[in-house]
Design an enzyme around this catalytic site. Structure first.
Site, short mmCIF file in Angstrom:
data_model
loop_
_atom_site.label_atom_id
_atom_site.label_comp_id
_atom_site.label_asym_id
_atom_site.label_seq_id
_atom_site.Cartn_x
_atom_site.Cartn_y
_atom_site.Cartn_z
N GLY A 58 37.30 -41.66 -83.53
CA GLY A 58 36.68 -42.92 -83.11
C GLY A 58 37.63 -44.10 -83.03
O GLY A 58 37.22 -45.24 -83.19
N ASP B 156 39.64 -39.87 -70.04
CA ASP B 156 40.09 -39.20 -71.26
C ASP B 156 40.29 -37.70 -71.04
O ASP B 156 41.30 -37.12 -71.46
CB ASP B 156 39.07 -39.41 -72.39
CG ASP B 156 38.78 -40.88 -72.61
OD1 ASP B 156 39.51 -41.72 -72.06
OD2 ASP B 156 37.81 -41.19 -73.34
N LEU C 16 41.45 -43.23 -79.11
CA LEU C 16 42.55 -42.37 -78.66
C LEU C 16 42.02 -41.02 -78.16
O LEU C 16 42.75 -40.04 -78.10
CB LEU C 16 43.57 -42.17 -79.79
CG LEU C 16 44.18 -43.45 -80.38
CD1 LEU C 16 45.10 -43.13 -81.54
CD2 LEU C 16 44.96 -44.22 -79.30
N SER D 105 39.64 -38.79 -79.39
CA SER D 105 39.46 -37.64 -80.26
C SER D 105 38.36 -36.73 -79.70
O SER D 105 38.48 -35.51 -79.72
CB SER D 105 39.11 -38.09 -81.67
OG SER D 105 38.02 -38.98 -81.64
N HIS E 30 38.30 -49.81 -68.73
CA HIS E 30 36.94 -49.93 -68.18
C HIS E 30 36.94 -49.91 -66.64
O HIS E 30 36.05 -50.48 -66.01
CB HIS E 30 36.24 -51.20 -68.71
CG HIS E 30 35.93 -51.10 -70.17
ND1 HIS E 30 34.80 -50.47 -70.64
CD2 HIS E 30 36.63 -51.48 -71.27
CE1 HIS E 30 34.80 -50.51 -71.97
NE2 HIS E 30 35.91 -51.11 -72.38
N THR E 31 37.95 -49.31 -66.09
CA THR E 31 38.02 -49.19 -64.63
C THR E 31 37.63 -47.78 -64.18
O THR E 31 37.29 -47.59 -63.02
CB THR E 31 39.44 -49.50 -64.13
OG1 THR E 31 40.37 -48.82 -64.98
CG2 THR E 31 39.74 -50.98 -64.13
C1 GLA Z 1 36.35 -44.84 -73.36
C2 GLA Z 1 35.80 -43.92 -72.30
C3 GLA Z 1 36.70 -43.92 -71.05
C4 GLA Z 1 37.00 -45.34 -70.58
C5 GLA Z 1 37.47 -46.20 -71.74
C6 GLA Z 1 37.64 -47.64 -71.36
O1 GLA Z 1 37.55 -44.32 -73.85
O2 GLA Z 1 35.70 -42.62 -72.80
O3 GLA Z 1 36.11 -43.14 -70.05
O4 GLA Z 1 35.90 -45.88 -69.94
O5 GLA Z 1 36.56 -46.14 -72.83
O6 GLA Z 1 38.71 -47.79 -70.49
#
Ligand code: GLA
Length: 399
Positions: free
Chosen positions: A132, A182, A135, A137, A45-46
């Site tokens: 979901g 991601d 990871l 997807s 969440h950064t």
């Molecule tokens: C999801 C979001 C990412 C990130 C994470 C938490 O995977 O797609 O952008 O914010 O949550 O770290």
């Protein structure tokens, strides 16, 4: 009785490509792309707070096969995992609120670059990233499709453009306001390397992952419905926290929680306990990523154990995105003698934990966790021993 660790063998991309070719009886020229999922080692969440993350791409991936057809203006999309196929008109692409949007999104956003579609387009998807489960997807699907279109239409996109298009597809077409982690991981992943991404500058530092350590992922088997709405709520809370800090200290240099320090957090503590907890977590998590980076370089197990557990507890108590099942998995992992670090990974509210385990002890770890998780929660966990892999690729193939 001990359960067998049977589901830890990862399908190689060649196997997936082969399966698609056989299932569809393909012949002639086809275009192929594949894009990995990722596991975030630390830095949760950064990314949407312009901070640091440390993910790595893994050998679970989405494979996309494409070919041109003579069905004028028609796009046919098929998922071999879901056994579903749909057809849409190239000139009338709209979100469907289904899995198809991960594929339609990049097509929609690249329409102008593609220009006139002569004939039709067929895209077939198959992957082994659990859906979901935290990871990525969805990012792996978007990146696979963007890369496939880049190859098929010779769009000459740079890798970072593929990241941006894929993220935009997720944000604007699918409607999930994710950060950049991601898609960056799926495009820029590097074999045997963790990536420290600065989400403000988009710079990546590759850090060699110790050869004597392994990454093992444990699936809690749950996915709580709250996830999506709470994700948006956390983003809002971070924005509110930032706004208050900026107003109180009258400093325009502060652009995101990335620029906030402990003293500034104190101001928040006096005003709003919840916002303070959220912001405190983000500020500290950013620091933990940098600490973990140095620890990985030095193969310093104690520090990894420490920052991983701090990160998990922060996500549980301050950011409040963990859940009972994830907490149990982490607790069990730390009871295993050869665990180096364990924490929940991804957005939270279910999904997976990431574990760093001494090489050679992965299967023992998997059996240990499976058995304990079953006895403590009466639930099954799927365990995946993953390899840290390269990012997305695309090419043409004659069959
Ligand atoms: C999801 C979001 C990412 C990130 C994470 C938490 O995977 O797609 O952008 O914010 O949550 O770290």
């Amino acid at each position: 009785m001990k359960e067998q660790v049977e589901d830890i063998i990862i399908e190689e991309k060649e196997v997936i490509i082969d399966e698609i070719v056989k299932a569809k009886g393909l012949r002639g020229k086809v275009f192929v792309s594949y894009a990995p999922g990722r596991v975030n080692l630390i830095g949760e969440h950064t990314d949407y707070n312009m901070g640091f993350v440390m993910p790595c791409a893994i050998d679970l991936k989405t494979v996309a096969l494409g070919r041109f057809t003579n069905h004028e203006g028609e796009i046919s999309i098929e998922s071999l995992n879901l056994r579903e196929k749909i057809r849409v008109n190239f000139d009338n692409i709209k979100p469907t609120k289904t899995w198809v949007d991960y594929i339609l999104g990049p097509i929609f956003l690249l329409k102008n670059k593609i220009g006139n579609l002569k004939g039709g387009l067929e895209i077939i998807i198959k992957g082994n990233v659990p859906l979901g489960g935290g990871l990525s997807s969805s990012a792996s699907c978007e990146v696979a499709v963007s890369s496939l279109l880049n190859e098929m239409f010779n769009l000459k996109m740079e890798k970072i453009e593929i990241v941006r298009i894929s993220k935009k597809a997720e944000n604007e077409f699918v409607g999930v306001p994710c950060g950049i982690m991601d898609q960056m991981s799926s495009v820029f992943g590097k074999e045997n390397h963790a990536m420290v991404i600065d989400c403000k500058t988009e710079e990546i530092e590759y850090v060699k992952f110790p050869q004597s350590w392994s990454v093992v992922i444990c699936d809690s088997g749950v996915k709580h419905k709250l996830g999506e709405s709470e994700y948006k709520k956390r983003q809002n809370e971070c924005q509110q926290a930032l706004k208050i800090i900026k107003e109180r200290i009258k400093n325009n240099q502060i652009e995101s929680l990335r620029d906030v320090d402990e003293d500034m957090l104190d101001i928040l503590k006096r005003e709003n306990e919840i916002l303070w907890k959220r912001a405190k977590f983000v500020v500290e998590e950013n620091k933990r990523v940098l600490t973990a980076k140095e620890a990985i370089k030095k193969e310093d197990k104690e520090t990894i154990a420490k920052v991983f557990i701090q990160s998990h507890i922060g996500l549980q108590k301050e950011y409040e995105v963990s859940c009972e099942e994830l907490d149990k998995l982490v607790e069990i992992a730390y009871d295993f003698k050869y665990t180096i670090g364990a924490r929940m990974t991804g957005a939270g509210f279910g999904g997976n934990t990431v574990n760093i385990v001494e090489k050679g002890k992965e299967k023992e770890f998997a059996e240990f966790v499976k058995e304990k998780y079953k006895s403590k929660t009466n639930k099954k966990t799927e365990i995946r021993i993953v390899k840290i892999s390269d990012g997305a690729k695309s090419f043409q193939m004659e069959i």
